[in-house]
Design a protein around this motif. Structure first.
Motif, PDB file in Angstrom:
ATOM      1  N   PRO A  10       0.821  -1.215   0.093  1.00  0.00           N
ATOM      2  CA  PRO A  10      -0.027  -0.229  -0.173  1.00  0.00           C
ATOM      3  C   PRO A  10       0.726   1.310   0.117  1.00  0.00           C
ATOM      4  O   PRO A  10       0.319   2.197  -0.572  1.00  0.00           O
ATOM      5  N   ALA A  11       1.873   1.011   0.728  1.00  0.00           N
ATOM      6  CA  ALA A  11       2.893   2.530   0.796  1.00  0.00           C
ATOM      7  C   ALA A  11       3.327   2.824  -0.638  1.00  0.00           C
ATOM      8  O   ALA A  11       3.280   3.826  -1.182  1.00  0.00           O
ATOM      9  N   LEU A  12       3.699   1.601  -1.217  1.00  0.00           N
ATOM     10  CA  LEU A  12       4.229   1.826  -2.692  1.00  0.00           C
ATOM     11  C   LEU A  12       3.152   2.337  -3.671  1.00  0.00           C
ATOM     12  O   LEU A  12       3.436   3.355  -4.508  1.00  0.00           O
ATOM     13  N   LYS A  13       2.110   1.808  -3.412  1.00  0.00           N
ATOM     14  CA  LYS A  13       0.995   2.139  -4.237  1.00  0.00           C
ATOM     15  C   LYS A  13       0.603   3.526  -4.338  1.00  0.00           C
ATOM     16  O   LYS A  13       0.382   4.145  -5.215  1.00  0.00           O
ATOM     17  N   ALA A  14       0.567   3.963  -3.209  1.00  0.00           N
ATOM     18  CA  ALA A  14       0.281   5.480  -2.927  1.00  0.00           C
ATOM     19  C   ALA A  14       1.394   6.439  -3.537  1.00  0.00           C
ATOM     20  O   ALA A  14       1.135   7.644  -3.859  1.00  0.00           O
ATOM     21  N   ALA A  15       2.654   5.811  -3.742  1.00  0.00           N
ATOM     22  CA  ALA A  15       3.698   6.724  -4.067  1.00  0.00           C
ATOM     23  C   ALA A  15       3.916   6.404  -5.651  1.00  0.00           C
ATOM     24  O   ALA A  15       5.102   6.829  -6.167  1.00  0.00           O
ATOM     25  N   SER A  16       3.307   5.654  -6.386  1.00  0.00           N
ATOM     26  CA  SER A  16       3.519   5.236  -7.614  1.00  0.00           C
ATOM     27  C   SER A  16       2.405   5.578  -8.730  1.00  0.00           C
ATOM     28  O   SER A  16       1.165   5.920  -8.422  1.00  0.00           O
ATOM     29  N   ARG A  17       2.828   5.638 -10.049  1.00  0.00           N
ATOM     30  CA  ARG A  17       1.991   5.854 -11.129  1.00  0.00           C
ATOM     31  C   ARG A  17       2.229   4.746 -11.872  1.00  0.00           C
ATOM     32  O   ARG A  17       3.395   4.562 -12.387  1.00  0.00           O
ATOM     33  N   VAL A  18       1.276   3.976 -12.635  1.00  0.00           N
ATOM     34  CA  VAL A  18       1.238   2.887 -13.439  1.00  0.00           C
ATOM     35  C   VAL A  18       1.142   3.268 -14.844  1.00  0.00           C
ATOM     36  O   VAL A  18      -0.075   3.815 -15.265  1.00  0.00           O
ATOM     37  N   ILE A  19       2.241   2.880 -15.750  1.00  0.00           N
ATOM     38  CA  ILE A  19       1.715   3.341 -17.129  1.00  0.00           C
ATOM     39  C   ILE A  19       1.516   1.755 -18.132  1.00  0.00           C
ATOM     40  O   ILE A  19       2.887   1.267 -18.000  1.00  0.00           O
ATOM     41  N   HIS A  20       0.806   1.604 -18.454  1.00  0.00           N
ATOM     42  CA  HIS A  20       0.605   0.085 -19.045  1.00  0.00           C
ATOM     43  C   HIS A  20       1.304   0.078 -20.566  1.00  0.00           C
ATOM     44  O   HIS A  20       1.144   1.077 -21.225  1.00  0.00           O
ATOM     45  N   THR A  21       1.876  -1.174 -20.494  1.00  0.00           N
ATOM     46  CA  THR A  21       2.240  -1.538 -21.974  1.00  0.00           C
ATOM     47  C   THR A  21       2.410  -3.040 -21.718  1.00  0.00           C
ATOM     48  O   THR A  21       2.821  -3.544 -20.743  1.00  0.00           O
ATOM     49  N   ASP A  22       1.929  -3.660 -22.601  1.00  0.00           N
ATOM     50  CA  ASP A  22       2.270  -5.345 -22.689  1.00  0.00           C
ATOM     51  C   ASP A  22       3.321  -5.919 -23.502  1.00  0.00           C
ATOM     52  O   ASP A  22       3.752  -6.855 -23.830  1.00  0.00           O
ATOM     53  N   VAL A  23       4.094  -4.838 -23.863  1.00  0.00           N
ATOM     54  CA  VAL A  23       5.478  -5.066 -24.593  1.00  0.00           C
ATOM     55  C   VAL A  23       6.707  -5.068 -23.474  1.00  0.00           C
ATOM     56  O   VAL A  23       6.936  -4.143 -22.895  1.00  0.00           O
ATOM     57  N   SER A  24       7.280  -6.157 -23.606  1.00  0.00           N
ATOM     58  CA  SER A  24       8.554  -6.175 -22.762  1.00  0.00           C
ATOM     59  C   SER A  24       9.653  -6.652 -23.805  1.00  0.00           C
ATOM     60  O   SER A  24       9.377  -7.477 -24.635  1.00  0.00           O
ATOM     61  N   VAL A  25      10.916  -6.555 -23.346  1.00  0.00           N
ATOM     62  CA  VAL A  25      12.104  -7.148 -24.023  1.00  0.00           C
ATOM     63  C   VAL A  25      12.585  -8.346 -23.483  1.00  0.00           C
ATOM     64  O   VAL A  25      12.899  -8.455 -22.452  1.00  0.00           O
ATOM     65  N   SER A  26      12.654  -9.352 -24.289  1.00  0.00           N
ATOM     66  CA  SER A  26      13.054 -10.886 -23.730  1.00  0.00           C
ATOM     67  C   SER A  26      14.412 -10.707 -23.581  1.00  0.00           C
ATOM     68  O   SER A  26      15.247  -9.982 -23.755  1.00  0.00           O
ATOM     69  N   ASN A  27      14.854 -11.666 -22.619  1.00  0.00           N
ATOM     70  CA  ASN A  27      16.291 -11.601 -22.129  1.00  0.00           C
ATOM     71  C   ASN A  27      17.245 -12.524 -23.229  1.00  0.00           C
ATOM     72  O   ASN A  27      18.390 -11.925 -23.152  1.00  0.00           O
ATOM     73  N   ASP A  28      16.663 -12.942 -24.392  1.00  0.00           N
ATOM     74  CA  ASP A  28      17.563 -13.313 -25.368  1.00  0.00           C
ATOM     75  C   ASP A  28      17.354 -12.639 -26.510  1.00  0.00           C
ATOM     76  O   ASP A  28      18.022 -12.817 -27.679  1.00  0.00           O
ATOM     77  N   ALA A  29      16.804 -11.543 -26.405  1.00  0.00           N
ATOM     78  CA  ALA A  29      16.598 -10.559 -27.653  1.00  0.00           C
ATOM     79  C   ALA A  29      17.899  -9.823 -27.938  1.00  0.00           C
ATOM     80  O   ALA A  29      18.703  -9.168 -27.073  1.00  0.00           O
ATOM     81  N   LYS A  30      18.267  -9.901 -29.242  1.00  0.00           N
ATOM     82  CA  LYS A  30      19.547  -8.978 -29.654  1.00  0.00           C
ATOM     83  C   LYS A  30      19.109  -7.583 -29.688  1.00  0.00           C
ATOM     84  O   LYS A  30      18.163  -7.125 -29.737  1.00  0.00           O
ATOM     85  N   PRO A  31      20.082  -6.744 -29.245  1.00  0.00           N
ATOM     86  CA  PRO A  31      20.260  -5.262 -29.005  1.00  0.00           C
ATOM     87  C   PRO A  31      19.266  -4.756 -30.302  1.00  0.00           C
ATOM     88  O   PRO A  31      18.455  -3.897 -30.241  1.00  0.00           O
ATOM     89  N   SER A  32      19.681  -4.968 -31.613  1.00  0.00           N
ATOM     90  CA  SER A  32      19.085  -4.450 -32.643  1.00  0.00           C
ATOM     91  C   SER A  32      17.537  -4.703 -32.886  1.00  0.00           C
ATOM     92  O   SER A  32      16.747  -4.043 -32.961  1.00  0.00           O
ATOM     93  N   GLN A  33      17.378  -6.162 -32.340  1.00  0.00           N
ATOM     94  CA  GLN A  33      15.915  -6.557 -32.501  1.00  0.00           C
ATOM     95  C   GLN A  33      15.141  -5.813 -31.517  1.00  0.00           C
ATOM     96  O   GLN A  33      14.073  -5.531 -31.773  1.00  0.00           O
ATOM     97  N   ALA A  34      15.783  -5.712 -30.203  1.00  0.00           N
ATOM     98  CA  ALA A  34      15.104  -5.118 -29.181  1.00  0.00           C
ATOM     99  C   ALA A  34      14.672  -3.519 -29.763  1.00  0.00           C
ATOM    100  O   ALA A  34      13.670  -2.948 -29.450  1.00  0.00           O
ATOM    101  N   LEU A  35      15.679  -2.809 -30.371  1.00  0.00           N
ATOM    102  CA  LEU A  35      15.500  -1.299 -30.770  1.00  0.00           C
ATOM    103  C   LEU A  35      14.373  -1.568 -31.886  1.00  0.00           C
ATOM    104  O   LEU A  35      13.481  -0.533 -31.695  1.00  0.00           O
TER     105      LEU A  35
END
Length: 353
Positions: free
Chosen positions: A54-79
């Protein structure tokens, strides 16, 4: 009341994502209540964790995105695929836009370096960024860089690393002229690759007022605290880091095994448990988690991808300290001292391909 420190978090980064990032942020907030958080990632997954904090929730703002960078993605692919929409990119972009003072991610290192360099660009006189971390030593702490942001580097690159590392050390350790050494296979002047010997000659000739070049440092000199700043290119720096972390875990496991072997050892542990706990804490890699990506027009901190909540909290704490004490401005001031310490080092301001 002092201004809040605004921290942008890649909530989807790392091996676990929000399940580690959110409790880690909560632990950091408990230590630094003047923090505010921007949480970038899947809002449903973030909300499930925030409801427990709850303390963190009060001090935070959430910005939604369902896109994440996979751990095995190459830098050029991630860009190409994650630029503008991924949680990692959005956290970095918040720094560029002035919405956050620092970005922290436990995601793919190569992607983080590429995105941060593309989005924030490098400082004048810096050709590419470097990962710098605080390394515990027998004499206290040292700054070690580069720990794997990029691989290889000529003499001018090593000189740039020395100047940036010295600037960071002068702020963290309150030393106007921190000592700097180049990591090498020996302390003799004729040893090492040509670029290392050339960098040594350049540092001696420049005789910079913001650092005290002491010569070469061997691998065991890092842990001894031979210099306030130890400089190496990213390939050998990353190997040194992983070797040190592995050795720490190995020693911890040895101690656990030996203590469990006999009842006498267990009694000895009970008598010396405070000393063993202190040793455990000093050897725990999570307590020194968090590398600063130096050389950019903004502050970005890289956390280990496989860390736990306590380790991620350490990375957030590093980001807080860098922002609270305005490290970026002080590094710029140090770089510009003596009429521009890196005036002879070429600058690459082109976007990453």
């Amino acid at each position: 009341m002092p201004q809040k420190v605004r921290i942008a978090l890649d909530a989807m980064g790392g091996d676990v994502g929000a399940a580690v990032v959110i409790p880690g942020a909560a632990a950091s907030l408990a230590r630094h209540p003047d923090s505010q958080f921007l949480l970038f990632g899947d809002s449903a997954k973030i909300a499930a964790e925030l409801d427990r904090q709850p303390a963190l929730k009060a001090a935070s703002r959430v910005i939604h995105t369902d896109v994440s960078v996979s751990n095995d993605a190459k830098p050029s692919q991630a860009l190409r695929r994650g630029r503008k929409t991924s949680s990692m990119w959005l956290a970095i972009e918040a720094v560029k836009k002035g919405e956050a003072d620092v970005a922290v991610s436990a995601g793919n290192t190569g992607a983080l370096v590429a995105m941060a360099r593309f989005c924030l660009r490098t400082l004048a006189g810096i050709d590419r960024p470097a990962l710098a971390a605080i390394w515990p030593t027998m004499r206290g702490e040292s700054v070690v860089l580069d720990l794997g942001a990029t691989i290889g580097g000529d003499a001018q690159h090593l000189v740039a690393l020395a100047v940036m590392g010295a600037a960071m050390a002068s702020v963290l350790f309150n030393k106007p002229r921190p000592s700097v050494g180049l990591l090498n296979i020996g302390v003799e002047e004729m040893k090492g690759h040509e670029e290392i010997r050339e960098a040594a000659e350049m540092l001696r000739a420049m005789n910079l007022s913001q650092l005290d070049y002491i010569g070469f440092v061997e691998g065991d000199g890092i842990g001894k605290g031979a210099a306030d700043v130890v400089v190496t290119e990213g390939f050998s720096g990353n190997i040194a880091l992983k070797a040190a972390e592995g050795t720490a875990r190995q020693i911890t496991q040895y101690l656990r095994t030996e203590i469990a072997r006999t009842w006498r050892a267990q009694i000895g542990y009970l008598l010396a448990r405070n000393a063993f706990r202190a040793l455990r804490d000093r050897l725990d890699p999570s307590r020194s988690n968090g590398s600063v990506l130096l050389g950019l027009n903004g502050i970005v901190v890289k956390s280990h991808g496989g860390t736990d909540a306590e380790g991620f909290a350490s990375a957030v704490n590093v980001g807080y300290e860098m922002a609270r004490y305005d490290l970026l401005t002080k590094i710029n001031q140090t770089l510009n001292r003596d009429g521009g310490a890196l005036a002879s080092v070429p600058t690459d301001q082109e976007p990453v391909s």
